[in-house]
Design a protein around this motif. Structure first.
Motif, PDB file in Angstrom:
ATOM      1  N   LEU A  47       0.807  -0.912   0.194  1.00 23.87           N
ATOM      2  CA  LEU A  47      -0.119   0.048   0.193  1.00 23.87           C
ATOM      3  C   LEU A  47       0.837   1.424  -0.072  1.00 23.87           C
ATOM      4  O   LEU A  47       1.891   1.317   1.519  1.00 23.87           O
ATOM      5  N   LEU A  48       1.135   2.499  -0.947  1.00 22.60           N
ATOM      6  CA  LEU A  48       1.326   2.810  -1.423  1.00 22.60           C
ATOM      7  C   LEU A  48       1.134   4.631  -1.091  1.00 22.60           C
ATOM      8  O   LEU A  48      -0.436   4.324  -1.775  1.00 22.60           O
ATOM      9  N   ARG A  49       1.416   5.508  -0.607  1.00 19.60           N
ATOM     10  CA  ARG A  49       1.044   7.106  -0.299  1.00 19.60           C
ATOM     11  C   ARG A  49       1.555   7.438  -1.510  1.00 19.60           C
ATOM     12  O   ARG A  49       2.977   7.298  -1.427  1.00 19.60           O
ATOM     13  N   TYR A  77       1.505   0.009   3.885  1.00 21.65           N
ATOM     14  CA  TYR A  77       1.498  -1.120   4.635  1.00 21.65           C
ATOM     15  C   TYR A  77       2.203  -2.606   3.281  1.00 21.65           C
ATOM     16  O   TYR A  77       2.250  -2.160   2.090  1.00 21.65           O
ATOM     17  N   ARG A  78       2.363  -3.087   3.354  1.00 21.22           N
ATOM     18  CA  ARG A  78       2.937  -4.537   2.663  1.00 21.22           C
ATOM     19  C   ARG A  78       2.282  -5.475   3.384  1.00 21.22           C
ATOM     20  O   ARG A  78       1.820  -5.797   4.535  1.00 21.22           O
ATOM     21  N   PHE A  86      -7.275  -3.320   6.905  1.00 17.03           N
ATOM     22  CA  PHE A  86      -5.750  -3.801   6.993  1.00 17.03           C
ATOM     23  C   PHE A  86      -5.631  -2.405   6.734  1.00 17.03           C
ATOM     24  O   PHE A  86      -6.120  -1.260   5.568  1.00 17.03           O
ATOM     25  N   PRO A  87      -4.734  -1.160   7.068  1.00 21.70           N
ATOM     26  CA  PRO A  87      -3.822  -1.866   8.456  1.00 21.70           C
ATOM     27  C   PRO A  87      -4.408  -1.512   9.878  1.00 21.70           C
ATOM     28  O   PRO A  87      -5.478  -0.427   9.508  1.00 21.70           O
ATOM     29  N   CYS A 140       1.220  -2.047  14.870  1.00 18.73           N
ATOM     30  CA  CYS A 140       2.611  -3.544  14.453  1.00 18.73           C
ATOM     31  C   CYS A 140       1.889  -3.188  13.038  1.00 18.73           C
ATOM     32  O   CYS A 140       2.957  -3.665  11.705  1.00 18.73           O
ATOM     33  N   ASP A 141       1.060  -2.882  12.164  1.00 21.79           N
ATOM     34  CA  ASP A 141       0.330  -3.367  10.476  1.00 21.79           C
ATOM     35  C   ASP A 141       0.871  -1.594   9.790  1.00 21.79           C
ATOM     36  O   ASP A 141       1.699  -1.486   8.293  1.00 21.79           O
ATOM     37  N   ASN A 142       2.098  -0.656  10.619  1.00 18.95           N
ATOM     38  CA  ASN A 142       1.938   0.609   9.312  1.00 18.95           C
ATOM     39  C   ASN A 142       3.564  -0.286   9.539  1.00 18.95           C
ATOM     40  O   ASN A 142       4.643  -0.549  10.090  1.00 18.95           O
TER      41      ASN A 142
END
Length: 433
Positions: A202-204, A211-212, A285-286, A290-292
């Motif tokens: 997940l890209l900003r 997130y991956r 998600f996130p 811990c998902d960050n």
């Protein structure tokens, strides 16, 4: 007046001045275009395609579920090029493409394919939600000239592929809306990173990983244990010389599910609950700290069941102990606390670990775990290794010779992650710091 269900659960009331006329067909032809007051209906009335306005004086062409209210948009043709006049028409052009034009016949959007006009072309809305351009007498999916499934907006439907076709170069990614009432391309995208050990990120703003998913381990993505034991959804991940993609199918095709990236930077799966007449959030998600991405820095392991949530495994210590313990900021990660000796180093086995970011990892599908460990042992630059696939006792080899980034520790009951073997000094074989 009609209510629209916009992706984050917000309902916006907008006014329409378009008297819709449902066309008793799912096809447009060169002689039968779609006017702005008409819609196409898929054969079993699952999806509908037509023009709509979100109350911002912009006209869009999109697809939504026919039977669900409030209306839920799943695809847009002209998300970044709205019709600013009060007129739009969908046609088959002289070149065989499907075109969206305004009152002056100015092209707003097109399928834009190099179509060889051996026969007439038609555009058809399918019950899968796919809008396809094909030759008039050829319904073979392999011969579609163009399809909306290859150009998703923010939503993944059953049967759609998310990933790269290596033969055509088409890379299917999800892109968020700008806002709940603005379907233009937003800040967040979700797509596959094919480098090294492939995984979804997940890209900003197309560059910052937020997130991956973790890599596919044969059963699930390493960082998505929620996929385990799900019987109503069948997940697929394919990685061949021709293409690499993720897709899913519903065990019961009458159950609707959609997967989308929101303007707030989350990706969510919804299931339509007919008895409650609403979309139910199945997972998101996130979903916790811990998902960050990179929460605990290089060589740090994030664990929401510990305090602080960032940990260093044996043989490592926090790079910045004040930030780590006093500020609960582990982003600087861990550094080695013991002197390494390539010849005598060992490997610390860690269980239930979301594998490190793998874009620079080395992959060998043919090796077993023992062979993988031997190669890692002989290479002084090797930091860690693991199985590529955990099914049937495990197979394949993944080797990291860069700093280990974005690891997460799962509790045994969560069923996440897999075994990871990290290089440490012989004296440091043990458990966590």
């Amino acid at each position: 007046m009609e209510a629209f269900h916009i992706h984050g659960g917000i309902i916006i009331i907008v006014f329409f001045f378009i008297p819709f006329l449902c066309v008793a067909t799912d096809i447009i032809t060169p002689t039968q275009p779609l006017a702005m007051n008409q819609t196409l209906i898929s054969s079993r009335q699952v999806f509908e395609l037509g023009f709509f306005d979100l109350g911002n004086n912009n006209l869009y062409l999109g697809i939504w579920y026919r039977q669900i209210r409030p209306r839920t948009i799943v695809w847009l043709a002209n998300r970044d090029a709205p019709v600013t006049s009060s007129f739009g028409k969908l046609t088959i052009g002289d070149d065989g493409n499907v075109n969206l034009v305004d009152r002056s016949e100015t092209p707003i959007w097109s399928s834009n394919q190099s179509v060889v006009r051996l026969t007439n072309t038609v555009a058809q809305l399918l019950d899968s939600g796919n809008f396809v351009l094909r030759h008039e007498n050829d319904e073979n999916p392999e011969n579609y000239i163009w399809q909306s499934f290859d150009y998703p907006t923010d939503t993944l439907l059953p049967g759609m592929k998310l990933g790269l076709s290596r033969t055509t170069g088409i890379n299917r990614i999800l892109k968020s809306w700008k806002a709940d009432n603005d379907p233009g391309s937003g800040d967040y995208s979700y797509g596959i990173n094919i480098n090294g050990f492939p995984e979804f990120v997940l890209l900003r703003n197309n560059e910052t990983v937020t997130y991956r998913s973790g890599p596919w381990n044969g059963l699930t993505f390493s960082g998505t244990p929620e996929m385990k034991g799900v019987s109503i959804i069948h997940f697929q991940f394919h990685n061949t010389s021709d293409e690499i993609y993720y897709s899913y199918e519903m065990a019961n095709s009458s159950v609707y599910s959609r997967f989308l990236v929101t303007s707030a930077g989350n990706f969510q799966r919804y299931i339509w609950t007919a008895t409650a007449d609403t979309w139910s959030l199945y997972w998101q998600f996130p979903r916790e700290r811990c998902d960050n991405y990179g929460r605990c820095g290089p060589f740090g392991v994030c664990n929401t069941n510990s305090f602080p949530i960032c940990n260093c495994f044996n043989g490592f210590r926090p790079r910045d102990e004040y930030a780590w313990f006093s500020l609960q900021d582990g982003s600087s990660g861990c550094v080695r606390s013991s002197k390494m000796d390539c010849g005598s180093d060992g490997f610390l086995p860690l269980k239930n670990i979301k594998l490190p970011e793998g874009s620079k990892a080395f992959i060998d599908r043919a090796m077993n775990l023992s062979q993988c460990g031997e190669i890692c042992k002989r290479s002084c630059s090797c930091k860690a290794y693991a199985n590529m696939d955990v099914t049937l006792g495990g197979s394949g080899c993944v080797i990291w010779d860069v700093d280990l980034m974005d690891m997460k520790q799962y509790a045994e009951y969560e069923g996440g992650g897999q075994d990871l073997y990290v290089r440490v000094a012989a004296s440091d074989l043990g458990t966590f710091f």
